[in-house]
Enzyme design. Sequence first.
Site, short mmCIF file in Angstrom:
data_model
loop_
_atom_site.label_atom_id
_atom_site.label_comp_id
_atom_site.label_asym_id
_atom_site.label_seq_id
_atom_site.Cartn_x
_atom_site.Cartn_y
_atom_site.Cartn_z
N HIS A 119 0.65 -1.26 -0.09
CA HIS A 119 -0.18 0.06 0.07
C HIS A 119 0.88 1.27 0.03
O HIS A 119 1.96 1.41 0.44
CB HIS A 119 -0.86 0.09 1.22
CG HIS A 119 -0.15 -0.11 2.63
ND1 HIS A 119 0.13 1.18 3.33
CD2 HIS A 119 0.21 -1.07 3.33
CE1 HIS A 119 1.04 0.66 4.36
NE2 HIS A 119 0.77 -0.64 4.25
N ASP A 120 0.56 2.52 -0.75
CA ASP A 120 1.08 3.64 -0.72
C ASP A 120 2.26 3.47 -1.36
O ASP A 120 3.07 4.50 -1.10
CB ASP A 120 0.97 4.09 0.60
CG ASP A 120 -0.54 4.40 1.35
OD1 ASP A 120 -1.29 4.67 0.61
OD2 ASP A 120 -0.71 3.53 2.32
N GLY A 137 5.04 -1.03 2.82
CA GLY A 137 4.27 0.36 2.74
C GLY A 137 5.08 1.48 2.61
O GLY A 137 5.98 1.60 3.26
#
Length: 255
Positions: A119-120, A137
Amino acid sequence: MIHPTAIISPEAKLDPSVVVGPYVVVEGAVEIGAGTKIDSHSILKGPCRIGRDNHVFSHVIIGEIPQDLKFRGEESSVEIGDRNQIREFSTIHRGTQGGGGVTRIGSDNLVMAYAHIAHDCTLGEHVILANAASLAGHVSVGDFAILGGFAVAHQFCRIGAHAFIGGFSKLSKDVPPFVMADGARARSVGLNKEGLKRRNFSSETINLLSRAFRQLVKKQGDEKVWAEFDEAAKGDAALAQMLAFIRMSERGITR
């Protein structure tokens, strides 16, 4: 062409030229651009936008919820550019509210089999993630960077443009642009000279970067040394890029 066994959400928007293979699942608001091919058994979950002329190979998962215990179902997404190759069993998770909400991948990248992009994360262009390389992340990877097989990057690490990370390396700090890092506890081992030569960097720039690597990356140069390189950077964009990256590091750099 969409295979009759594929399941396509009514929310999805696929260009008529998109090819979707057997047993593919496209769930939610997924947008796919012209010329992209999705091979068998892949799963794409929206919100997700994929550009033109990408090839998503079989058993890839894009847009699954993040492996982050803070995630509470907030809306987030994945954005992928053009002409990427995403190989078998790779996973790309969507963003979180705390990280800006978007996992973003540029164009012309090669993501090899079993790689993971959490994520991200942000990938630039012409990046290569070799087999089973994994980004935790919030990791950012600059243009033309290469991660060897099974290399892993800790949360919030930054990997600079044209950096080269050896296979099985563990990154816990930032890797400056143009630098090679390697090892179970990765250390900077040199300038990526061969990569820079292949990409037509001048010998003058390579020499400047090599000196900066020795004086600033390995030796943590003093104010006088920094001043010297700041002056040289006025006439060399690559050196200026390296200096700015080092100064912006919050985790510290890999030495």
